[in-house]
Design an enzyme around this catalytic site. Structure first.
Site, short mmCIF file in Angstrom:
data_model
loop_
_atom_site.label_atom_id
_atom_site.label_comp_id
_atom_site.label_asym_id
_atom_site.label_seq_id
_atom_site.Cartn_x
_atom_site.Cartn_y
_atom_site.Cartn_z
N ASN A 37 0.67 -1.01 0.32
CA ASN A 37 0.13 -0.01 -0.15
C ASN A 37 0.53 1.66 0.41
O ASN A 37 0.36 2.82 -0.43
CB ASN A 37 -1.36 -0.38 1.38
CG ASN A 37 0.42 -0.06 2.52
OD1 ASN A 37 0.61 -1.22 2.92
ND2 ASN A 37 -0.63 0.66 3.76
N ARG A 38 2.29 0.97 -0.13
CA ARG A 38 2.74 2.20 -0.02
C ARG A 38 4.42 1.84 -0.01
O ARG A 38 4.92 0.81 -0.06
CB ARG A 38 2.91 2.85 1.20
CG ARG A 38 3.43 2.39 2.22
CD ARG A 38 3.26 2.87 4.19
NE ARG A 38 3.38 1.90 4.92
CZ ARG A 38 4.91 2.30 5.41
NH1 ARG A 38 5.87 3.15 5.44
NH2 ARG A 38 5.19 1.83 6.44
N GLY A 39 4.80 3.40 -0.76
CA GLY A 39 6.44 2.85 -0.92
C GLY A 39 7.68 2.30 -2.12
O GLY A 39 6.20 1.78 -3.19
N ILE A 40 7.81 0.91 -1.61
CA ILE A 40 8.08 -0.28 -2.77
C ILE A 40 7.10 -1.07 -2.54
O ILE A 40 6.95 -1.32 -3.97
CB ILE A 40 9.34 -0.94 -2.07
CG1 ILE A 40 11.05 0.03 -1.93
CG2 ILE A 40 9.88 -2.05 -3.42
CD1 ILE A 40 12.23 -1.06 -1.40
N ARG B 97 -2.23 -2.60 6.26
CA ARG B 97 -2.83 -2.98 8.09
C ARG B 97 -3.65 -2.26 8.40
O ARG B 97 -3.79 -1.62 9.39
CB ARG B 97 -1.46 -2.10 8.59
CG ARG B 97 0.04 -3.45 8.90
CD ARG B 97 -0.26 -4.70 9.33
NE ARG B 97 -0.70 -4.49 10.66
CZ ARG B 97 -0.08 -4.75 11.92
NH1 ARG B 97 1.22 -3.87 11.67
NH2 ARG B 97 -0.28 -4.45 13.42
N LYS C 279 17.23 -9.51 7.46
CA LYS C 279 17.18 -9.28 5.70
C LYS C 279 18.54 -10.42 5.34
O LYS C 279 17.96 -10.84 4.30
CB LYS C 279 17.92 -8.17 5.84
CG LYS C 279 16.01 -6.66 6.08
CD LYS C 279 15.08 -7.20 5.34
CE LYS C 279 13.54 -5.33 5.87
NZ LYS C 279 12.81 -6.79 4.20
N TYR D 87 17.23 -6.15 12.81
CA TYR D 87 16.59 -5.28 10.95
C TYR D 87 17.43 -6.65 10.13
O TYR D 87 17.43 -7.02 9.16
CB TYR D 87 16.32 -4.08 10.75
CG TYR D 87 15.76 -3.72 9.05
CD1 TYR D 87 14.50 -4.34 9.15
CD2 TYR D 87 16.80 -3.12 8.25
CE1 TYR D 87 13.64 -3.70 7.78
CE2 TYR D 87 16.68 -3.05 7.34
CZ TYR D 87 14.83 -3.29 6.71
OH TYR D 87 14.79 -2.44 5.41
N ASP E 208 -2.45 -9.05 9.30
CA ASP E 208 -0.96 -9.06 9.90
C ASP E 208 0.14 -10.15 9.58
O ASP E 208 -0.31 -11.31 9.56
CB ASP E 208 -1.60 -9.08 11.36
CG ASP E 208 0.32 -8.71 12.18
OD1 ASP E 208 0.85 -8.75 11.81
OD2 ASP E 208 -0.75 -8.88 13.77
N VAL E 209 0.95 -10.05 9.06
CA VAL E 209 2.15 -10.63 8.47
C VAL E 209 2.86 -11.31 9.29
O VAL E 209 3.05 -12.39 9.10
CB VAL E 209 3.34 -10.35 7.10
CG1 VAL E 209 2.71 -9.76 5.98
CG2 VAL E 209 3.87 -9.54 7.87
#
Length: 234
Positions: free
Chosen positions: A11-14, A34, A144, A140, A48-49
């Site tokens: 829903n946003r960004g990348i 979300r 990743k 993070y 919610d993943v």
């Protein structure tokens, strides 16, 4: 040929740029969010993943709307930055859950239908910090980096059924997240990037759509940096 595509955190960004890129190709595209809703032209499912039941329900909704997911982009993620000695265990485990364990949940849910169809594309969105590390991001960066091992193992498991699994490593991208950074910090980052600028979300989306395309039918287990040269040598 029109495909059923799901982009988590689309829903946003990348994620949004990626969803729109698939839609522009004529694919049927669903995005998880979300609670903010989906942009026009995209099928939105609240999810919610970090919740397996919510993931299953989201997939069921997408399958009912546009058929089994043929292209999965695991993009949803979040940061919770602080130095290790100040980081709570909850900050660490939640960040790993959102960025790594969530990829396990959505990939597992998608893979069953892909195996039966003997085709599919999974693209995991990681980060350049998976390889370079980053101060204040032990949680993070660990998550990743974990996506690389997860993705390559999954590529070996699913390859005999015509399913590819690849990992994209974006560098610094112009999003709401980077817009909140101090100008001096952004200038420092640009100085470390060979191309001397931040990426647009559309540049990352182009790499994702390539990996999901017929042109990339013999590419699997790849780790593709889209970082302007920031992570070279890693």
């Amino acid at each position: 040929m029109t495909r059923s595509v799901l982009v988590t955190g689309g829903n946003r960004g990348i994620g949004l740029a990626t969803a729109r890129a698939f839609a522009a190709q004529g694919d049927r595209v669903a995005v998880t969010h979300r609670g903010s809703g989906a942009p026009d032209g995209l099928f939105g499912v609240e999810c919610d993943v970090t919740d397996s039941a919510a993931v299953d329900a989201a997939f069921a909704a997408v399958e009912a709307e546009q058929g089994p997911v043929e292209v999965l982009v695991s993009n949803a993620g979040a940061t919770d930055d602080t130095l290790l000695l100040r980081m709570s265990e909850e900050q660490f485990t939640r960040t790993v859950d959102v960025n790594l364990t969530a990829a396990y949940r959505v990939s597992k849910r998608a893979a069953g239908k892909m195996l039966r169809a003997r085709k599919g594309r999974i693209v995991l969105v990681s980060s350049v910090v998976a390889l370079t590390g980053s101060v204040g991001q032990t949680n993070y960066a660990a998550a990743k980096a974990g996506l690389i091992g997860f993705g390559r193992s999954l590529a070996r498991e699913l390859g005999s059924r015509g399913i590819t699994v690849n990992v994209v490593l974006p560098g610094f991208v112009t999003t709401d997240m980077t817009a909140a950074l101090p100008e001096a910090h952004v200038a420092t980052v640009k100085g470390q990037v060979a191309l001397q600028r931040l990426a647009s979300p559309e540049e990352v989306a182009a790499a994702v759509t390539f990996l999901a395309s017929d042109a990339a039918s013999y590419v699997t287990g790849a780790v593709l940096p889209v970082d302007g040269g920031l992570g070279m040598g890693h």
